[in-house]
Scaffold this motif. Structure first.
Motif, PDB file in Angstrom:
ATOM      1  N   TRP A  87      -8.714 -16.585  12.063  1.00 31.79           N
ATOM      2  CA  TRP A  87      -8.856 -17.502  10.944  1.00 31.79           C
ATOM      3  C   TRP A  87      -8.054 -16.931   9.794  1.00 31.79           C
ATOM      4  O   TRP A  87      -7.707 -15.739   9.806  1.00 31.79           O
ATOM      5  CB  TRP A  87     -10.330 -17.701  10.577  1.00 31.79           C
ATOM      6  N   PRO A  88      -7.727 -17.725   8.788  1.00 31.19           N
ATOM      7  CA  PRO A  88      -6.946 -17.205   7.656  1.00 31.19           C
ATOM      8  C   PRO A  88      -7.682 -16.041   6.991  1.00 31.19           C
ATOM      9  O   PRO A  88      -8.865 -16.151   6.657  1.00 31.19           O
ATOM     10  CB  PRO A  88      -6.843 -18.397   6.709  1.00 31.19           C
ATOM     11  N   CYS A  89      -6.987 -14.925   6.820  1.00 34.81           N
ATOM     12  CA  CYS A  89      -7.626 -13.724   6.273  1.00 34.81           C
ATOM     13  C   CYS A  89      -8.121 -13.929   4.843  1.00 34.81           C
ATOM     14  O   CYS A  89      -8.990 -13.189   4.376  1.00 34.81           O
ATOM     15  CB  CYS A  89      -6.684 -12.525   6.356  1.00 34.81           C
ATOM     16  N   GLU A  90      -7.618 -14.938   4.159  1.00 34.83           N
ATOM     17  CA  GLU A  90      -8.089 -15.221   2.796  1.00 34.83           C
ATOM     18  C   GLU A  90      -9.530 -15.745   2.791  1.00 34.83           C
ATOM     19  O   GLU A  90     -10.183 -15.723   1.763  1.00 34.83           O
ATOM     20  CB  GLU A  90      -7.180 -16.255   2.099  1.00 34.83           C
ATOM     21  N   ILE A  91      -9.969 -16.243   3.920  1.00 33.24           N
ATOM     22  CA  ILE A  91     -11.347 -16.748   4.026  1.00 33.24           C
ATOM     23  C   ILE A  91     -12.203 -15.610   4.569  1.00 33.24           C
ATOM     24  O   ILE A  91     -12.209 -15.329   5.766  1.00 33.24           O
ATOM     25  CB  ILE A  91     -11.431 -17.994   4.928  1.00 33.24           C
ATOM     26  N   ALA A  92     -12.896 -14.958   3.662  1.00 32.07           N
ATOM     27  CA  ALA A  92     -13.681 -13.777   4.022  1.00 32.07           C
ATOM     28  C   ALA A  92     -14.839 -14.112   4.945  1.00 32.07           C
ATOM     29  O   ALA A  92     -15.416 -15.197   4.873  1.00 32.07           O
ATOM     30  CB  ALA A  92     -14.214 -13.107   2.751  1.00 32.07           C
ATOM     31  N   LEU A  93     -15.173 -13.170   5.793  1.00 31.04           N
ATOM     32  CA  LEU A  93     -16.340 -13.277   6.659  1.00 31.04           C
ATOM     33  C   LEU A  93     -17.547 -12.960   5.776  1.00 31.04           C
ATOM     34  O   LEU A  93     -18.107 -11.873   5.810  1.00 31.04           O
ATOM     35  CB  LEU A  93     -16.219 -12.287   7.819  1.00 31.04           C
ATOM     36  N   ASP A  94     -17.903 -13.935   4.944  1.00 35.87           N
ATOM     37  CA  ASP A  94     -18.925 -13.728   3.929  1.00 35.87           C
ATOM     38  C   ASP A  94     -19.628 -15.055   3.656  1.00 35.87           C
ATOM     39  O   ASP A  94     -19.058 -16.116   3.865  1.00 35.87           O
ATOM     40  CB  ASP A  94     -18.282 -13.199   2.650  1.00 35.87           C
ATOM     41  N   GLY A  95     -20.834 -14.956   3.209  1.00 35.69           N
ATOM     42  CA  GLY A  95     -21.631 -16.123   2.873  1.00 35.69           C
ATOM     43  C   GLY A  95     -22.919 -16.116   3.677  1.00 35.69           C
ATOM     44  O   GLY A  95     -23.016 -15.457   4.721  1.00 35.69           O
ATOM     45  N   PRO A  96     -23.920 -16.837   3.197  1.00 36.54           N
ATOM     46  CA  PRO A  96     -25.229 -16.818   3.846  1.00 36.54           C
ATOM     47  C   PRO A  96     -25.197 -17.220   5.316  1.00 36.54           C
ATOM     48  O   PRO A  96     -25.798 -16.555   6.160  1.00 36.54           O
ATOM     49  CB  PRO A  96     -26.061 -17.807   3.029  1.00 36.54           C
ATOM     50  N   PHE A  97     -24.509 -18.306   5.629  1.00 39.01           N
ATOM     51  CA  PHE A  97     -24.521 -18.786   7.013  1.00 39.01           C
ATOM     52  C   PHE A  97     -23.893 -17.779   7.964  1.00 39.01           C
ATOM     53  O   PHE A  97     -24.501 -17.391   8.966  1.00 39.01           O
ATOM     54  CB  PHE A  97     -23.805 -20.139   7.161  1.00 39.01           C
ATOM     55  N   ILE A  98     -22.665 -17.350   7.690  1.00 39.50           N
ATOM     56  CA  ILE A  98     -21.957 -16.501   8.653  1.00 39.50           C
ATOM     57  C   ILE A  98     -22.596 -15.130   8.761  1.00 39.50           C
ATOM     58  O   ILE A  98     -22.650 -14.552   9.850  1.00 39.50           O
ATOM     59  CB  ILE A  98     -20.439 -16.419   8.356  1.00 39.50           C
ATOM     60  N   CYS A  99     -23.116 -14.601   7.669  1.00 39.17           N
ATOM     61  CA  CYS A  99     -23.806 -13.305   7.746  1.00 39.17           C
ATOM     62  C   CYS A  99     -25.034 -13.408   8.635  1.00 39.17           C
ATOM     63  O   CYS A  99     -25.285 -12.539   9.481  1.00 39.17           O
ATOM     64  CB  CYS A  99     -24.170 -12.808   6.341  1.00 39.17           C
ATOM     65  N   HIS A 100     -25.791 -14.497   8.480  1.00 38.70           N
ATOM     66  CA  HIS A 100     -26.973 -14.715   9.317  1.00 38.70           C
ATOM     67  C   HIS A 100     -26.560 -14.913  10.777  1.00 38.70           C
ATOM     68  O   HIS A 100     -27.194 -14.381  11.694  1.00 38.70           O
ATOM     69  CB  HIS A 100     -27.773 -15.911   8.811  1.00 38.70           C
ATOM     70  N   TRP A 101     -25.500 -15.686  11.013  1.00 34.61           N
ATOM     71  CA  TRP A 101     -25.046 -15.961  12.379  1.00 34.61           C
ATOM     72  C   TRP A 101     -24.640 -14.666  13.085  1.00 34.61           C
ATOM     73  O   TRP A 101     -25.052 -14.423  14.227  1.00 34.61           O
ATOM     74  CB  TRP A 101     -23.876 -16.940  12.373  1.00 34.61           C
ATOM     75  N   VAL A 102     -23.851 -13.857  12.433  1.00 36.08           N
ATOM     76  CA  VAL A 102     -23.383 -12.607  13.044  1.00 36.08           C
ATOM     77  C   VAL A 102     -24.568 -11.691  13.330  1.00 36.08           C
ATOM     78  O   VAL A 102     -24.671 -11.115  14.416  1.00 36.08           O
ATOM     79  CB  VAL A 102     -22.321 -11.920  12.166  1.00 36.08           C
ATOM     80  N   GLU A 103     -25.473 -11.584  12.386  1.00 37.37           N
ATOM     81  CA  GLU A 103     -26.668 -10.753  12.601  1.00 37.37           C
ATOM     82  C   GLU A 103     -27.487 -11.288  13.777  1.00 37.37           C
ATOM     83  O   GLU A 103     -27.939 -10.535  14.636  1.00 37.37           O
ATOM     84  CB  GLU A 103     -27.524 -10.719  11.342  1.00 37.37           C
ATOM     85  N   ARG A 104     -27.655 -12.594  13.824  1.00 32.42           N
ATOM     86  CA  ARG A 104     -28.417 -13.227  14.909  1.00 32.42           C
ATOM     87  C   ARG A 104     -27.762 -12.974  16.260  1.00 32.42           C
ATOM     88  O   ARG A 104     -28.437 -12.696  17.244  1.00 32.42           O
ATOM     89  CB  ARG A 104     -28.514 -14.721  14.622  1.00 32.42           C
ATOM     90  N   GLN A 105     -26.432 -13.038  16.299  1.00 35.04           N
ATOM     91  CA  GLN A 105     -25.718 -12.808  17.550  1.00 35.04           C
ATOM     92  C   GLN A 105     -25.839 -11.356  18.002  1.00 35.04           C
ATOM     93  O   GLN A 105     -25.902 -11.072  19.192  1.00 35.04           O
ATOM     94  CB  GLN A 105     -24.240 -13.189  17.416  1.00 35.04           C
TER      95      GLN A 105
END
Length: 156
Positions: A87-105
């Protein structure tokens, strides 16, 4: 006392009212069970973020980034495992949804009914079958989450 979510929603509506949202409305032929439809929507949102939203620290950027990650994960539900495009590197792997998703995975890597890794099962399939109950559930959950996320626009 006004909640933090309520204040953010009001701020988001103000920011959104002055920013054209070129990926909306979502087309009538969008199928929330179709990986390609999610991938296309994710790309449109990413392009919008990078081309239209100038301020990376703004509420509108955070709102769009959250929509991007919801759609990206729906397109590539084995993320962060398995195969997925950069994905475009300018779009950080950050925010409530993605942090929760990664933790859940990371904490639930195995399917309850046999211990097969979800990412491996999806990765090993030549074409992901959207009839798999697990995938249908994920898409239904993410579709509902996206609709809720987009709902702040109703009052704009």
């Amino acid at each position: 006392m006004e909640s933090q979510n309520s204040r953010m929603a009001k701020g988001t509506r103000r920011s959104l009212s002055s920013t054209p949202i070129i990926f909306l409305p979502i087309t009538a032929d969008f199928d929330h069970r179709n990986l390609q439809d999610w991938a296309s929507l994710s790309k449109r949102i990413g392009d919008w973020l990078l081309r239209v939203v100038a301020e990376r620290r703004s509420i509108i950027w955070r709102w769009g980034r959250e929509a991007f990650w919801i759609t990206f994960v729906a397109a590539y539900p084995s993320f962060p495992r398995g195969d997925w495009p950069r994905w475009p590197c300018e779009i950080a792997l950050d925010g409530p949804f993605i942090c929760h998703w990664v933790e859940r995975q990371q904490t639930s890597a195995h399917v309850e009914d046999g211990g097969e890794d979800v990412a491996d099962a999806m990765h090993d399939s030549p074409a992901v079958d959207t009839n798999i109950p697990l995938l249908r559930d994920v898409h239904a959950e993410l579709w509902a989450r996206l609709q809720n996320h987009l709902s702040v626009l109703r009052d704009v």
